[in-house]
Design a protein around this motif. Structure first.
Motif, short mmCIF file in Angstrom:
data_model
loop_
_atom_site.label_atom_id
_atom_site.label_comp_id
_atom_site.label_asym_id
_atom_site.label_seq_id
_atom_site.Cartn_x
_atom_site.Cartn_y
_atom_site.Cartn_z
N ASN A 3 37.61 43.81 38.01
CA ASN A 3 38.98 43.57 38.44
C ASN A 3 39.08 42.35 39.36
N LEU A 4 40.28 41.78 39.40
CA LEU A 4 40.59 40.63 40.25
C LEU A 4 41.54 41.08 41.35
N TRP A 5 41.22 40.69 42.59
CA TRP A 5 42.05 41.05 43.75
C TRP A 5 42.43 39.77 44.48
N LEU A 6 43.72 39.62 44.77
CA LEU A 6 44.21 38.40 45.43
C LEU A 6 44.87 38.73 46.76
N ASP A 7 44.54 37.94 47.78
CA ASP A 7 45.19 38.01 49.08
C ASP A 7 45.82 36.64 49.32
N VAL A 8 47.14 36.57 49.19
CA VAL A 8 47.85 35.29 49.28
C VAL A 8 48.61 35.23 50.59
N GLY A 9 48.12 34.39 51.51
CA GLY A 9 48.79 34.20 52.78
C GLY A 9 49.70 32.99 52.75
N ASN A 10 50.19 32.60 53.91
CA ASN A 10 51.12 31.47 53.96
C ASN A 10 50.46 30.15 53.62
N THR A 11 49.16 30.03 53.87
CA THR A 11 48.48 28.76 53.61
C THR A 11 47.21 28.92 52.77
N ARG A 12 46.67 30.11 52.70
CA ARG A 12 45.37 30.31 52.07
C ARG A 12 45.42 31.40 51.02
N ILE A 17 36.42 39.18 42.86
CA ILE A 17 36.20 39.85 41.58
C ILE A 17 35.19 40.96 41.85
N THR A 18 35.57 42.17 41.47
CA THR A 18 34.67 43.30 41.69
C THR A 18 34.25 43.91 40.36
N GLN A 19 33.01 44.35 40.33
CA GLN A 19 32.47 45.10 39.19
C GLN A 19 32.17 46.50 39.72
N ASP A 20 32.97 47.47 39.29
CA ASP A 20 32.90 48.81 39.86
C ASP A 20 33.15 48.70 41.37
N GLN A 21 32.19 49.00 42.23
CA GLN A 21 32.41 48.94 43.67
C GLN A 21 31.79 47.71 44.33
N GLN A 22 31.23 46.81 43.53
CA GLN A 22 30.52 45.67 44.08
C GLN A 22 31.35 44.38 43.96
N ILE A 23 31.32 43.56 45.01
CA ILE A 23 31.95 42.24 44.95
C ILE A 23 30.98 41.29 44.26
N VAL A 24 31.40 40.73 43.13
CA VAL A 24 30.52 39.83 42.38
C VAL A 24 30.91 38.37 42.56
N GLU A 50 36.51 38.49 31.70
CA GLU A 50 36.87 39.71 30.96
C GLU A 50 37.35 40.80 31.93
N LEU A 51 38.40 40.47 32.65
CA LEU A 51 38.95 41.35 33.68
C LEU A 51 39.78 42.48 33.08
N ASP A 52 39.88 43.57 33.85
CA ASP A 52 40.65 44.73 33.39
C ASP A 52 42.02 44.81 34.04
N CYS A 53 42.14 44.45 35.32
CA CYS A 53 43.44 44.49 35.99
C CYS A 53 43.43 43.56 37.20
N ILE A 54 44.63 43.32 37.75
CA ILE A 54 44.79 42.42 38.90
C ILE A 54 45.63 43.13 39.95
N GLY A 55 45.17 43.10 41.19
CA GLY A 55 45.95 43.61 42.32
C GLY A 55 46.22 42.48 43.29
N ILE A 56 47.47 42.38 43.77
CA ILE A 56 47.86 41.22 44.59
C ILE A 56 48.53 41.67 45.89
N SER A 57 48.06 41.10 46.99
CA SER A 57 48.74 41.18 48.27
C SER A 57 49.29 39.79 48.57
N SER A 58 50.61 39.66 48.66
CA SER A 58 51.21 38.35 48.89
C SER A 58 52.31 38.44 49.95
#
Length: 239
Positions: A3-12, A17-24, A50-58
Motif C-alpha cells: 500500500n501507498l500512504w501519503l502525508d501532504v503538509g503545507n510545504t512537504r 510504501i508498506t508491504q504488510d506491516q513493513q515500510i519498504v 503493484e499497489l493495492d490501495c492508497i491512504g492520504i492525509s492532506s
C-alpha cells in the motif's frame, strides 16, 4: 498487501510504501504548492510497485486534493482521504466543529494506544493534544524552534544567526547560544507545565521528537517517528 500512504503538509509531501506491516520505501520532498505535479512525476515508479490501495492525509484545500486524486487515479486502485470525525474508532473529537481540527493531529491521536495521553507533534509547528479516556480535550499550537528563530532574526538588526543545534538549556554565553537555548527552554517548559497540570503518558512524534525527548526524560517520553502513518493505516482499515 502493498500500500501507498501519503502525508501532504503545507510545504512537504511524505510517502511510505508498506508491504504488510513493513515500510519498504519512504520519501519526503518539498512539493512547491503543487503536490499533484510531484506525484505525476512518480506515477511510473508507483505503477511498478503493484499497489493495492492508497491512504492520504492532506491539510491542503479541496482543489489541490482533487488534483492529487485525479493524478493518483491513474494507478487504478482505491484511494481514501482521511478526515476528522466527531467520533471514530472510539476517539471523540474535542472541537465543536471537527472540520477545524487538522487531520494530521487527528490521525496522530487515533494511532495512540493509550486511552489517556499528551501527544506532541514536533514538526513545522509544535502541536500539543490532550486525550483523556479517548476524548480529545483540545490542545495548543506553537511556532517550532526554527520559526521562532527566523522571527527573531527578521526583527533583530545586526544579529547574524547561522544554523546551529538546539542542544542545551543552560544560560547562553553568546548571542547564538542565548537565542537557541532560550527558544528550546520556552518550548520544553510549555510541555512540562502541561504535564504538571495533567499528568499523563507523553508521546512525541515528528522530526524533532528525539531532541525534545532528551530534555523531557523525567516524563519517560515515548518517541513514535511514524505515528501519523499508524493513524492513517488505522483510519483506512477501520472504514
Amino acid at each position: 498487501m502493498r500500500n501507498l500512504w501519503l502525508d501532504v503538509g503545507n510545504t512537504r509531501l511524505k510517502y511510505w510504501i508498506t508491504q504488510d506491516q513493513q515500510i519498504v520505501e519512504h520519501m519526503a520532498e518539498l512539493h512547491l504548492q503543487s503536490p499533484a505535479d510531484l506525484l505525476l512525476g512518480l506515477i511510473h515508479h508507483l505503477k511498478a510497485q503493484e499497489l493495492d490501495c492508497i491512504g492520504i492525509s492532506s491539510v491542503l484545500d479541496p482543489t489541490n486534493n482533487k488534483r492529487m486524486q485525479n493524478t493518483l487515479s491513474l494507478l487504478g486502485i482505491p484511494i481514501t482521504f482521511a478526515k476528522v470525525h466527531q467520533e471514530f474508532a472510539g476517539l471523540r473529537c474535542g472541537y465543536q466543529d471537527p472540520t477545524q481540527l487538522g487531520v494530521d493531529r487527528w490521525l496522530q491521536m487515533l494511532a495512540v494506544e493509550h486511552n489517556t495521553a499528551c501527544v506532541v507533534g514536533c514538526g513545522t509547528a509544535l502541536t500539543i493534544d490532550l486525550i483523556e479516556n479517548r476524548k480529545h480535550l483540545g490542545g495548543y499550537i506553537l511556532p517550532n524552534l526554527y520559526l521562532q528563530r527566523d522571527a527573531l532574526i527578521q526583527n533583530t538588526k545586526g544579529i547574524q544567526i547561522p544554523d546551529a543545534a538546539f542542544l542545551e538549556l543552560t544560560p547562553g554565553t553568546n548571542t547564538l547560544d542565548c537565542v537557541h537555548h532560550g527558544i528550546l527552554l520556552g518550548l520544553v517548559s510549555v510541555i512540562e507545565k502541561i504535564l504538571q497540570q495533567t499528568p499523563q503518558p507523553l508521546i512525541l512524534t515528528g522530526g524533532d521528537a528525539p531532541l525534545f525527548a532528551q530534555h523531557l526524560r523525567d516524563y519517560q517520553p515515548i518517541v513514535e517517528p511514524d505515528l501519523l502513518l499508524k493513524g492513517l493505516k488505522r483510519y483506512t482499515f477501520t472504514l
